[in-house]
Enzyme design. Sequence first.
Site, mmCIF file in Angstrom:
data_model
loop_
_atom_site.group_PDB
_atom_site.id
_atom_site.type_symbol
_atom_site.label_atom_id
_atom_site.label_comp_id
_atom_site.label_asym_id
_atom_site.label_seq_id
_atom_site.Cartn_x
_atom_site.Cartn_y
_atom_site.Cartn_z
ATOM 1 N N LYS A 147 -12.496 11.436 15.439
ATOM 2 C CA LYS A 147 -11.120 11.030 15.719
ATOM 3 C C LYS A 147 -10.299 12.219 16.222
ATOM 4 O O LYS A 147 -9.464 12.084 17.131
ATOM 5 C CB LYS A 147 -10.466 10.444 14.467
ATOM 6 C CG LYS A 147 -10.990 9.075 14.056
ATOM 7 C CD LYS A 147 -10.384 8.653 12.721
ATOM 8 C CE LYS A 147 -10.971 7.336 12.235
ATOM 9 N NZ LYS A 147 -10.458 6.956 10.885
ATOM 10 N N ARG A 200 -3.497 -11.967 -2.283
ATOM 11 C CA ARG A 200 -3.587 -11.392 -3.627
ATOM 12 C C ARG A 200 -2.275 -10.716 -4.047
ATOM 13 O O ARG A 200 -1.887 -10.757 -5.208
ATOM 14 C CB ARG A 200 -4.736 -10.388 -3.676
ATOM 15 C CG ARG A 200 -4.989 -9.772 -5.034
ATOM 16 C CD ARG A 200 -6.157 -8.798 -4.993
ATOM 17 N NE ARG A 200 -5.874 -7.627 -4.171
ATOM 18 C CZ ARG A 200 -6.423 -7.398 -2.980
ATOM 19 N NH1 ARG A 200 -7.274 -8.274 -2.461
ATOM 20 N NH2 ARG A 200 -6.129 -6.314 -2.300
ATOM 21 N N CYS A 230 -4.110 10.647 10.551
ATOM 22 C CA CYS A 230 -3.229 11.598 9.878
ATOM 23 C C CYS A 230 -3.576 13.053 10.199
ATOM 24 O O CYS A 230 -2.671 13.881 10.395
ATOM 25 C CB CYS A 230 -3.255 11.365 8.368
ATOM 26 S SG CYS A 230 -4.919 11.197 7.678
ATOM 27 N N VAL A 278 1.091 3.697 2.216
ATOM 28 C CA VAL A 278 1.778 3.930 3.489
ATOM 29 C C VAL A 278 2.859 2.881 3.707
ATOM 30 O O VAL A 278 3.970 3.204 4.143
ATOM 31 C CB VAL A 278 0.776 3.939 4.658
ATOM 32 C CG1 VAL A 278 1.504 4.029 5.992
ATOM 33 C CG2 VAL A 278 -0.192 5.105 4.520
ATOM 34 N N GLY A 308 0.822 -1.204 0.000
ATOM 35 C CA GLY A 308 0.000 0.000 0.000
ATOM 36 C C GLY A 308 0.853 1.250 0.000
ATOM 37 O O GLY A 308 2.083 1.202 0.165
ATOM 38 N N HIS A 326 -2.338 17.107 3.645
ATOM 39 C CA HIS A 326 -3.531 17.618 4.319
ATOM 40 C C HIS A 326 -3.259 19.037 4.832
ATOM 41 O O HIS A 326 -2.142 19.349 5.276
ATOM 42 C CB HIS A 326 -3.891 16.751 5.529
ATOM 43 C CG HIS A 326 -4.439 15.401 5.180
ATOM 44 N ND1 HIS A 326 -4.674 14.982 3.897
ATOM 45 C CD2 HIS A 326 -4.804 14.363 5.993
ATOM 46 C CE1 HIS A 326 -5.170 13.753 3.917
ATOM 47 N NE2 HIS A 326 -5.250 13.351 5.176
#
Length: 346
Positions: free
Chosen positions: A215, A41, A131, A16, A14, A244
């Site tokens: 969160k 996979r 994040c 990250v 992925g 962000h």
Amino acid sequence: MSKQYKVAVVGATGAVGETMLSILAERDFPVGELVALASERSAGGKVEFGDEELVVQDLATFDPSGVDIALFSAGGSVSKEYAPKFAAAGAVVIDNSSTFRYDDDVPLVVSEVNPEQVRNRPRGIIANPNCSTMQLMPVLAPIHKLYGIERVNVATYQSVSGGGRSAMEELGRQTAALLSFQDPQPSKFPVQIAFNLIPHIDEFQPNGYTKEEMKLVWETQKILGDASIQVNPTAVRVPVFFGHSEAVNIETKKKITADEARALLREAPGVEVVDEHKAGGYPTPVTHASGKDPVFVGRIREDFSHPRGLNLWVVADNIRKGAALNAVQIAELLVAEGLPPKPARS
């Protein structure tokens, strides 16, 4: 004999996970053996670790015995099933999902803010914050320590990479379609993301806020160790690939001036101040944050509508500092604390 550690990266294929691998190599983490793990996979594929290529192994059939540190970034369901198994086998798990963040017996750690909490890991699991919380904490922590924060109003402008590779691909596809005068087809997002803003990240909660917004509430209070801090969040997805941004307004117990805030934040670990009153004298995701380690802060100014209010603009790379870098920094804290190492291989 140098100390070396057996490290597993779960979710290695992925965005990250790949960044975790590159940061481990960049920072010369004392890796004796590195294991890349993913779903069946993805097993058999290859990922880069420095100058090496690693074959991805199937998490479901992997024996975690002997792993010292396991970095998890494969989603909540994977963490829930496999993190306790790795911890039971003797590894310290650093988990990037929200699965364990709010458990009292799992520390929630930002390396520059509460590093001492890595010692408090009775279950062998340490949680990485979300994040959007991550980039806010190195900025708020020194202010809270000296001036006391009563309330945080924050609107986040979150890039699509926070939604994973499929979200980035959707932004690319929709942008190409619109520039070719074709209709964009929403799939990952509920509505079009290209040239649009979506005030909806994660699932809606009974109180009308989304889980992404909550969160920020839960994690800010836990990391700063103060349940009295009031947080009022709005989370927005924006058509940016990486980085962000957050418009932050804080109300403090003791007044802090803009000059005092600039001076304090220039000394804050992991923070870089970019705050000039001119065009371009402020951080943006593309010009400052993307691919970089620091949290950038600018537009520092006193809130003239409140006697103890302060406004800030906070920007960071959500994949690097928002996830992968902090996980590696936590692993470095474990090494510094004397995590029992594997002997160096001859």
